[in-house]
Design a protein around this motif. Structure first.
Motif, PDB file in Angstrom:
ATOM      1  N   TYR A  71     -50.378 -24.354 -67.639  1.00  0.00           N
ATOM      2  CA  TYR A  71     -50.343 -22.891 -67.647  1.00  0.00           C
ATOM      3  C   TYR A  71     -50.872 -22.309 -68.953  1.00  0.00           C
ATOM      4  O   TYR A  71     -50.554 -22.796 -70.039  1.00  0.00           O
ATOM      5  CB  TYR A  71     -48.914 -22.393 -67.452  1.00  0.00           C
ATOM      6  CG  TYR A  71     -48.457 -22.249 -66.020  1.00  0.00           C
ATOM      7  CD1 TYR A  71     -47.738 -21.136 -65.618  1.00  0.00           C
ATOM      8  CD2 TYR A  71     -48.745 -23.226 -65.072  1.00  0.00           C
ATOM      9  CE1 TYR A  71     -47.304 -20.990 -64.305  1.00  0.00           C
ATOM     10  CE2 TYR A  71     -48.324 -23.101 -63.759  1.00  0.00           C
ATOM     11  CZ  TYR A  71     -47.602 -21.976 -63.383  1.00  0.00           C
ATOM     12  OH  TYR A  71     -47.180 -21.838 -62.083  1.00  0.00           O
ATOM     13  N   ASP A  99     -47.305 -15.444 -62.706  1.00  0.00           N
ATOM     14  CA  ASP A  99     -46.571 -16.327 -61.802  1.00  0.00           C
ATOM     15  C   ASP A  99     -45.343 -15.620 -61.235  1.00  0.00           C
ATOM     16  O   ASP A  99     -44.495 -15.132 -61.997  1.00  0.00           O
ATOM     17  CB  ASP A  99     -46.146 -17.592 -62.558  1.00  0.00           C
ATOM     18  CG  ASP A  99     -45.603 -18.663 -61.630  1.00  0.00           C
ATOM     19  OD1 ASP A  99     -44.563 -18.421 -60.986  1.00  0.00           O
ATOM     20  OD2 ASP A  99     -46.219 -19.735 -61.546  1.00  0.00           O
ATOM     21  N   ASP A 103     -51.452 -17.309 -66.809  1.00  0.00           N
ATOM     22  CA  ASP A 103     -50.799 -17.955 -65.668  1.00  0.00           C
ATOM     23  C   ASP A 103     -49.299 -17.635 -65.645  1.00  0.00           C
ATOM     24  O   ASP A 103     -48.724 -17.369 -64.592  1.00  0.00           O
ATOM     25  CB  ASP A 103     -50.999 -19.474 -65.723  1.00  0.00           C
ATOM     26  CG  ASP A 103     -52.444 -19.891 -65.536  1.00  0.00           C
ATOM     27  OD1 ASP A 103     -53.150 -19.243 -64.739  1.00  0.00           O
ATOM     28  OD2 ASP A 103     -52.864 -20.852 -66.198  1.00  0.00           O
ATOM     29  N   ILE A 104     -48.664 -17.690 -66.812  1.00  0.00           N
ATOM     30  CA  ILE A 104     -47.228 -17.428 -66.897  1.00  0.00           C
ATOM     31  C   ILE A 104     -46.922 -15.996 -66.468  1.00  0.00           C
ATOM     32  O   ILE A 104     -46.034 -15.754 -65.643  1.00  0.00           O
ATOM     33  CB  ILE A 104     -46.719 -17.691 -68.329  1.00  0.00           C
ATOM     34  CG1 ILE A 104     -46.761 -19.193 -68.637  1.00  0.00           C
ATOM     35  CG2 ILE A 104     -45.299 -17.140 -68.515  1.00  0.00           C
ATOM     36  CD1 ILE A 104     -46.449 -19.531 -70.081  1.00  0.00           C
TER      37      ILE A 104
END
Length: 404
Positions: A325, A333, A329-330
């Motif tokens: 990640y 998510d 991405d974090i």
């Protein structure tokens, strides 16, 4: 400044008063953790520049966004501890506190007349957390120490990076945060002891390198039993197979297929039941011997597929896997959002910032973000007034530069 929404549940550490001295990462991270669970944290900063973390890395409106995380749920008292009057104010605060956090070089507080002997005489119930490079005792106690040096001495840096190449840092100040978390464990343990054993406080002595060393798993037992010196292994997990990072057509996937039944499911998913049914690969010891062959087979399969496809196929096969990640991405998510691990925080500069949520999660008394990080000295007058000082006395201290 509009406050962040109030907590909907009681805070586990409500009523606990913490005085935070020191600066940058280790001590303040410990203070942040206690503050997240309801402790009243009064952070003492030097007038003028304050904690250098205010100016580290990326700044928005002149202040580090890292500061917004590190100093949430804290009050800022701008107090010059180099002056006798400043030291007297600090002693008066500590006399009424439950916990003192400091991460100065050993001997600094003693030089100000605020060593353990003096402070415990003022406040026998005081719990004092002292974080330093090498601890309060030993031949290295007076050497300057930062988290990076603790990571090296603790054995971590030798294991990071690719074999035969320069050791690399983990990417964050892991030595400092490990020391802070060990310190918080020590504080909570000492508070429990104080509660059940007559109210007596004590010192928690945390060395940066010892906090790192404490998480080094089997490093020393392996050396003791076999003379084995564990070396850097890149993304692999030495002695455990298969567990590695595997290249896909558009990135990397981490795959942990090191359980016996998981390994069989993994081999079925990649179409290599010749390996999955091999008698010598039925347990970890056998797989370690042939790890290079197994890793090559997995990567041959993953290279022809994208990360998303690999994760979908392995998810169906119930094989633990995940992509590497980035910050983007974090934030994007849904799982992070669902567990309140990315939360909005309104800063005192008037903008809203996404910040990490609180860890760990308590069912009855969860942590909360009650106030945003203060400007330097935001709470000086309120703290001093709470000690009984008049407006005239505070103004006199300010005119002399003792407070700001």
């Amino acid at each position: 400044m509009k406050p962040n929404p109030p907590a909907l549940h009681p805070n586990a550490l409500q009523g606990l008063r913490v005085i935070e001295m020191g600066q940058l990462i280790a001590g303040p991270f410990a203070g942040k953790t206690l503050g997240d669970f309801g402790a009243e944290v009064i952070k003492i900063e030097a007038p003028g520049a304050g904690d250098p973390l205010r100016n580290w890395r990326l700044l928005k409106n002149g202040t580090s966004v890292w500061w917004q995380v590190s100093s949430r749920n804290k009050q800022s008292l701008a107090l010059d501890l180099r002056t006798e009057e400043g030291q007297d104010i600090a002693r008066r605060l500590i006399a009424e506190a439950d916990v003192l956090i400091e991460n100065f070089r050993p001997g600094t507080l003693e030089g100000w007349g605020m060593g353990w002997e003096q402070l415990s005489a003022l406040n026998p119930g005081l719990v004092m957390l002292r974080i330093s490079g090498y601890g309060q005792t030993g031949p290295y106690r007076d050497l300057p120490g930062f988290g990076a040096i603790g990571e090296a001495m603790g054995g971590l840096r030798h294991l990071t990076g690719e074999p035969g190449r320069v050791p690399v840092r983990v990417g964050v100040s892991i030595g400092d945060t490990l020391a802070a978390l060990h310190g918080v464990i020590g504080v909570l343990t000492a508070l429990y002891h104080r509660k059940v054993n007559g109210g007596q406080g004590q010192v928690i002595d945390v060395a940066l390198h010892e906090a790192v060393f404490n998480v080094m798993e089997s490093l020393i037992p392996e050396y003791s039993a076999f003379g084995a010196v564990r070396e850097a292994a890149g993304s692999a997990l030495p002695g455990i197979a298969p567990s590695n990072a595997y290249k896909c057509s558009d990135g990397y996937v981490l795959i942990a297929g090191n359980g016996d039944s998981i390994f069989k499911r993994l081999m079925e998913a990649i179409g290599r039941m010749d390996l999955g049914n091999a008698p010598d690969l039925a347990n970890n010891a056998g797989r370690v011997v042939r790890v290079a062959e197994i890793d090559a087979a997995i990567e041959q399969w993953s290279l022809s597929r994208g990360v998303d496809e690999v994760l979908a196929l392995l998810g169906t096969a119930r094989v633990p896997a995940g992509k590497v990640y980035t910050a983007r991405d974090i934030v994007e998510d849904p799982h992070y959002r669902a567990r309140d691990m990315i939360v909005p925080q309104e800063t005192r500069d008037g903008y809203t910032l996404d910040v990490p949520g609180v860890v760990p999660k308590l069912s009855a008394t969860p942590g909360s973000l009650r106030t945003s990080a203060p400007h330097l000295g935001d709470d000086t007058d309120a703290v001093l007034a709470g000690m009984g000082l008049t407006a005239e006395q505070i103004a006199a201290l300010r005119s002399k530069g003792v407070v700001a």
